[in-house]
Write a protein that holds these residues in place. Structure first.
Motif: not given
Length: 693
Positions: A331, A408, A487, A556
């Motif tokens: 992530a 995540a 993200v 993610i």
């Protein structure tokens, strides 16, 4: 333009350091502050151009080293990852520079201090703009040098000198790993240029390499060596002991080192090499476990400390652990997102702590504070904002980034991902508790300082408070604004970040899901849909080629689809931690002492920082001193000096003593010596003639 974001701090350092006496301390302050503010403004312009408009570039400056097959140029790599770091570094550094004008106003060497700050900033910028590992190593070591100078700035204090030396030595351990990793990369890849390394990484995914007599997976070895450097610089468990001791430096140094610059260099390094780490799953597992363990251990230590700066320092170590286990579960965007939000609220907390120390006549022990919130209300509000963001309370910036990391980790569906998730939840509970412990002990309750100190409690001047306002703004809104670009997916508020471009102006607007024109970032997997007037930025377009995640590792994306309880749990434990802090330190007096007595062994372990310093002192420091004394006395003194300079000087003295006896003043002795010499000379001449014929 790129040069204006990188080199003003170097020019300011040279002016302040070389001509400080001529331009005076005020001149040094003006030059350094102006330079970093200009760099911060230009960095923001570059952010819009490179990250939002999608125009990364590589700018060659000069050839640096060419030797055989090896070459290294001096190049600026300005991509999305770089501009994020540049904005963080320059904005926080600008706030720290301005703050230092007020905080260091009574220091006799404030001009030199400002020069060191500028040098530190330039070294960090060199690190993040590098296009090859040698240039990165130059910035890496430059940051180490500048941190040594800043931590030990008050060199009249033995503790400051010891802390500076400790930071320098501990970081050298990690830097040794980085140096070995650089060498290994050159051997395996044939280059140290990022472009060449990243292009060849997929081809070398299954390559092995002989190391210390063992055949090992080449990319795993490289990544672990690079991670060793990151562990030292980012104070992860094992090489973390320098971080709390660095509090001996002035408070602006603490903010600069612990918020956005030096300690995040390791996070940046791992993120930069994501195209390599993606093919080294064992290395990613190690990164995850070390990061998660660091987050937990640092939080336990923060529960028991009383120095206001040390509490925040261990909080930094814990939050860095979050960033690393985010990197470990691939992530990378979430780690960089937390790096950015953390920079704002952690710099805010450190500078706010400096304002408290300034108000309390340089007192740092929270046991000697209390009852001052009405006397310094602006600082009090700023500390509340920073603590709310740190604790991950909706809808402050830390809430968005920390929750994304935990989601995540849960979505990774591996044993180490689950380990990181639960360690992160435990750390979140403790973070909220010690954050409010700090606020309650510092600002509330009965005053515990003596009357003289309380009589002089006052709010900081505006030049110290204005940077706090800037940082507080980031702590308030940065998480919401940059959630989707960093993200991707759906924001916590059920909206995507809509970016409208009109001419040179770029504005953020929330867009409800289901829009017919743009869809959602979640539906398009973060890809951008572009027309002539509008752009919706997903994380894939935002990060471009600067970060690489294999499709099967995209945690993610998986984090946006975790169960609801996973999303709510961090907020719930944060609220519980705050309530427990009120219970222990506000509502039930004496409860803290009872808890300490009840859990005395555990408290002793946490208060003594898990005895890492004592263990290292026993295993390494004392042994190093013993070996040093042995080689000094038995080697250098008894052998080298005795047979070398000391031996020759002793022989010369004895020979001189013998010859001096002939200098008696009697003529017959001199005549005898002359005759002996003459006979010897004639004998030698006769011998030479005889040998010749």
């Amino acid at each position: 333009m790129e040069l204006l974001a990188v080199f003003p701090s170097l020019i300011a350092f040279l002016i302040a350091f070389l001509f400080g006496k001529q331009i005076t301390d005020k001149g040094c302050q003006f030059v350094t502050c102006a330079a970093v503010i200009v760099a911060a403004f230009v960095s923001c312009v570059l952010f819009f151009d490179v990250a939002l408009a999608g125009h990364p570039r590589i700018i060659p400056l000069a050839n640096w080293i060419v030797s055989g097959d090896f070459s290294a140029s001096w190049t600026l790599r300005i991509d999305q990852l770089t501009v994020v770091m540049m904005c963080v570094i320059n904005i926080v550094s600008a706030c720290v520079h301005v703050y230092s004008v007020g905080y260091m106003s009574h220091d006799p060497a404030k001009g030199r201090f400002m020069a060191y700050l500028a040098l530190f900033t330039f070294a960090m910028l060199m690190l993040v703009t590098s296009d090859n590992l040698l240039q990165l190593f130059f910035g890496w070591e430059g940051v180490g040098l500048a941190s040594y100078l800043l931590i030990g700035f008050w060199n009249h204090k033995p503790s400051a000198n010891a802390a500076a030396v400790k930071a320098f030595i501990v970081n050298r351990v990690g830097d040794f790993g980085l140096a070995l990793g650089t060498m290994a990369i050159f051997v395996i890849f044939g280059t140290i240029s990022y472009e060449g390394i990243f292009e060849k990484a997929p081809e070398l995914a299954h390559t092995t390499f002989m190391f210390l007599g063992f055949e090992v997976h080449a990319l795993t070895l490289v990544c672990l060596l690079l991670f060793m450097g990151a562990v030292g610089k980012s104070a992860q468990l094992g090489l973390h002991t320098w971080l709390p001791d660095a509090m001996e430096g002035p408070t602006p140094v603490s903010a600069l080192i612990h918020a956005a610059t030096m300690v995040t260099a390791g996070v940046f390094l791992v993120a930069r090499f994501s195209p390599v780490f993606e093919y080294a799953p064992v290395a990613l597992m190690v990164v995850t476990v070390v990061g998660a363990t660091t987050a937990f251990v640092a939080a336990t230590i923060g529960l028991t400390q009383f120095d206001i700066k040390r509490v925040i320092a261990y909080s930094t170590m814990s939050q860095l652990g979050y960033m690393f286990f985010a990197l470990g579960v691939s992530a990378y965007g979430a780690a960089m997102f937390h790096l950015m939000t953390h920079a704002f609220f952690k710099a805010l907390l450190f500078l706010g702590a400096g304002s408290v120390i300034h108000a309390m006549s340089d007192e740092q022990d929270m046991r000697k504070m209390g009852g001052i919130w009405k006397m310094i209300p602006t600082t009090y509000v700023m500390m509340w904002i920073g603590s709310l963001a740190l604790a991950g309370i909706p809808f402050f910036s830390g809430y968005f980034s920390k929750d994304m990391i935990l989601e995540a980790a849960f979505a990774d569906h591996t044993w180490f991902g689950n380990y990181a998730f639960w360690m992160g939840i435990a750390a979140a509970l403790m973070t909220a508790f010690y954050s409010w412990r700090l606020i309650l002990m510092t600002f509330h309750g009965k005053p515990r300082a003596d009357e003289h100190v309380m009589a002089h409690v006052h709010e900081s001047p505006s030049i110290m408070l204005s940077p706090l306002v800037v940082l507080a703004s980031g702590a308030l809104v940065a998480g919401y604004i940059f959630y989707t670009p960093f993200v991707g997916g759906t924001s916590h508020g059920g909206e995507t970040a809509h970016v409208e471009v009109q001419g040179d102006e770029v504005t953020f607007k929330p867009e409800k899901h289901g829009s017919e024109d743009h869809g959602t970032a979640e539906e398009s997997h973060g890809a951008a849909k572009v027309d002539e007037e509008h752009m919706v930025f997903g994380r894939q377009q935002f990060w471009g080629e600067s970060l690489k995640v294999l499709p099967e590792n995209d945690t993610i994306e998986g984090g946006h689809h975790v169960p609801t309880w996973v999303k709510l749990l961090p907020v719930a434990v944060g609220a519980v931690g705050i309530l427990l802090a009120y219970l222990v330190y506000m509502w039930r007096e004496g409860l803290a002492g009872k808890i300490v007595r009840l859990f005395a062994p555990l408290h002793r372990l946490f208060f003594n920082k898990w005895f890492f310093d004592e263990i290292y002192d026993r295993l390494f420091v004392q042994r190093a001193f013993r070996w040093g004394r042995f080689f000094w006395k038995s080697g250098d003194g008894a052998v080298i000096d005795r047979l070398g300079p000391d031996g020759f000087s002793s022989l010369s003295r004895r020979l001189g003593g013998v010859l001096s006896r002939a200098q008696s003043g009697y003529m017959y002795q001199y005549a005898l010596i002359m005759m002996v010499g003459l006979i010897g000379l004639i004998s030698w001449l006769i011998y030479r003639v005889t040998v010749a014929y």
